[in-house]
Design an enzyme around this catalytic site. Structure first.
Site, PDB file in Angstrom:
ATOM      1  N   HIS A  40       0.845  -1.197   0.000  1.00 35.96           N
ATOM      2  CA  HIS A  40       0.000   0.000   0.000  1.00 35.96           C
ATOM      3  C   HIS A  40       0.873   1.236   0.000  1.00 35.96           C
ATOM      4  CE1 HIS A  40      -3.217   2.789   0.994  1.00 35.96           C
ATOM      5  NE2 HIS A  40      -4.031   1.838   0.590  1.00 35.96           N
ATOM      6  N   ASP A  56      -7.852  -5.412  -0.533  1.00 38.71           N
ATOM      7  CA  ASP A  56      -8.285  -6.269  -1.643  1.00 38.71           C
ATOM      8  C   ASP A  56      -7.992  -7.749  -1.429  1.00 38.71           C
ATOM      9  OD1 ASP A  56      -9.448  -4.469  -3.522  1.00 38.71           O
ATOM     10  OD2 ASP A  56      -7.462  -3.648  -3.912  1.00 38.71           O
TER      11      ASP A  56
END
Ligand code: SDX
Length: 371
Positions: free
Chosen positions: A257, A308
Site C-alpha cells: 500500500h 483487496d
C-alpha cells in the site's frame, strides 16, 4: 522543478471526510473498527455526506431516498444488450452505464448544492442496480427490481440473485461495503476531485473515478487475487507459486500500500470474515491458501495484505462472480467519491500541477523534406 514520482507524500487537498494516521482509519472521526462492527452502510453514506451520523429519522429518510432512486431507466437496461463484443468487463459496463444514467437526469448540469446532493443520492442508489442488472442481463436473466423494505446490502444481493439473502450474507456484504466506502485521497477519489475541480458535473467525476478504480494496482486487484488463488489451486502449491512470482519480480496482488507501511486496518476484518464464510460454505481451502500466501510473502518481503486481499475470498464465498468484485468496490466507494466531489465543490480550486520536463532541449524546426 523536480517531479515526485506517483506524487508520493504530496498533500494535495484538505478534507474532513476520512483520515489515515499510521494504521488507524477514521471516517469523519469515527474509527473504522467501530463502524465495521456496528454501522450499516447507509449510516456510513450519511456520515460521509453530512459529516455526522444520522439519527433514526434522518437514516429512515436516506433509506427511503435510496430505495426510491434504485430503479434504472429502461434505456440503461436496454443498452446492456447492445454491446458489440460479448466479453465486456463489468467495470467497463459500469463506467459506461454511469455516464449514460447522467443523460437521463434533468439535473445533470445543475450545479446548485441541492441538485448535487440529489445527484449523489441517485448515483449511490443506481450504482447497485447497474452492477446487478448487468450481471443478470449478460447471463440471459431478467433484472430484478429492488425491494423497498430491504437495506442497501440486502438489496444488492437480492437484485443479484433474485432471492432474499440470508442474514449472514447481508451482514458480510454490509461490512464489506462499510470498509470500502472511503479512503482519503486514493487514486480514484483523486481522479474524481481533479475532474470536478474544473467545475465539471458529478456524473463526469464519478465516471472518471470508475476508470481509475478499474486498474489492477487499485480496485482491480481483488479480482486478480481470486485469479491467483484459482491458479494456485492447492495449498501445497502456494510457496513455489509465490516464489516464482518473486523470482520474476512480479507483483503479488492484494499486498502493499502506498500509505500503510504497518498494515491496512481493514484487512483484519476481511480476514476474519473470510475465515468464517469459507468455513460456512465448505471452501476453507481458499482461506488456508490465503493465509499461507500472507505468511510466506510477508516473511519474504515484509509487505502486508491490503483491503483487496481477503475481500476476494469473502465475495467468492458469497457466490459472487469474480469479475464483479471490483464493481462491488465501486458500489461502496460511490459514497466516498460523491462525498469528496461535494467537498471539492464547497471550496474549489482548479487542480493543475506542473511537470518536470525531461525531453529534448530547444531546437530548430526542420522542414518535412529535410527530415
Ligand atoms: C487499493 O491508495 C489507496 O488508498 C487505495 C485503496 C483504497 O481503499 O482506495 O486502499 C485500495 O487500491 C489497494 C491496493 C490494491 N493494489 C494491489 O494490491 C496491487 C499490488 N500492490 C502493489 O502494486 C503496490 O503495493 C501498490 C500499487 C498498492 C502501491 O504501490 P507503490 O506505493 O507505488 O509502491 P511500489 O510499487 O513502489 O513498491 C515499493 C516496493 C517495491 O520494491 P523495490 O523496487 O523498492 O525493491 O515494494 C514492492 C515493490 O516492488 N512491492 C511489491 C508489492 N507491493 C510493493 N512487491 C511485490 N508485490 C507487491 N504487491
Amino acid at each position: 522543478m523536480t517531479a515526485t514520482k506517483g506524487l508520493e507524500g504530496i498533500v494535495a487537498a484538505q478534507s474532513s471526510i476520512s483520515s489515515i494516521i499510521d494504521t488507524t482509519l477514521t471516517y469523519v472521526g469515527y474509527n473504522i473498527d467501530d463502524l465495521a462492527e456496528k454501522a450499516t452502510f447507509e449510516e456510513v453514506v450519511y456520515l460521509l455526506w453530512n459529516k455526522e451520523l444520522p439519527n433514526e429519522e434522518q437514516l429512515a429518510e436516506l433509506k427511503q431516498q435510496l430505495a426510491d432512486n434504485m430503479t434504472l431507466p429502461q434505456g440503461v437496461l436496454d443498452h446492456f444488450k447492445t454491446y458489440p463484443i460479448k466479453e465486456v468487463h463489468p467495470m467497463a459496463a459500469l463506467r459506461t452505464a454511469i455516464s449514460l444514467v447522467g443523460l437521463y437526469d434533468d439535473e445533470a448540469e445543475d450545479m446548485s448544492k441541492e441538485a448535487n446532493f440529489r445527484k449523489a443520492v441517485r448515483l449511490q442508489a443506481k450504482v447497485a442496480s447497474i452492477v446487478t442488472a448487468f450481471a443478470r442481463i449478460r447471463a440471459g436473466k431478467e433484472p430484478v427490481a429492488p425491494k423497498s423494505d430491504l437495506g442497501y446490502a440486502a438489496n444488492f444481493l437480492y437484485m443479484l440473485d433474485g432471492k432474499e439473502p440470508e442474514a449472514v450474507a447481508i451482514e458480510a456484504m454490509n461490512k464489506a461495503l462499510v470498509l470500502h466506502a472511503d479512503h482519503e485521497l486514493n487514486a480514484s477519489t483523486f481522479t474524481a476531485r481533479v475532474c470536478v475541480a474544473t467545475l465539471s458535473d458529478l456524473y463526469s467525476g464519478v465516471t472518471a473515478a470508475i476508470g481509475a478504480l478499474k486498474g489492477p494496482l487499485h480496485g482491480g486487484a481483488n479480482e486478480q487475487v481470486m485469479k491467483m488463488l484459482t491458479e494456485i489451486g492447492e495449498l501445497e502449491n502456494v510457496e513455489p507459486y509465490i516464489q516464482n512470482k518473486l523470482d520474476n519480480k512480479e507483483k503479488i496482488m492484494g499486498f502493499g500500500h502506498r500509505v500503510y507501511r504497518n498494515g491496512d486496518p481493514r484487512a483484519k476484518h476481511l480476514k476474519e470474515m473470510s475465515r468464517q464464510l469459507t468455513e460456512l460454505t465448505g471452501q476453507k481451502k481458499y482461506y488456508e491458501m490465503s493465509v499461507k500466501i500472507d505468511e510466506f510473502f510477508t516473511a519474504q518481503k515484509g509487505i502486508l495484505p491490503n483491503v483487496d486481499f481477503y475481500s476476494a475470498t469473502v465475495y467468492h464465498s458469497l457466490g459472487i462472480e469474480h469479475d464483479l468484485f471490483t464493481p462491488i468496490f465501486a458500489v461502496s466507494r460511490m459514497a466516498g467519491w460523491t462525498a469528496h466531489i461535494l467537498e471539492q465543490y464547497e471550496n474549489n480550486r482548479l487542480i493543475r500541477p506542473r511537470a518536470e520536463y525531461v525531453g529534448p532541449e530547444l531546437r530548430e524546426y526542420v522542414e518535412i523534406d529535410e527530415r
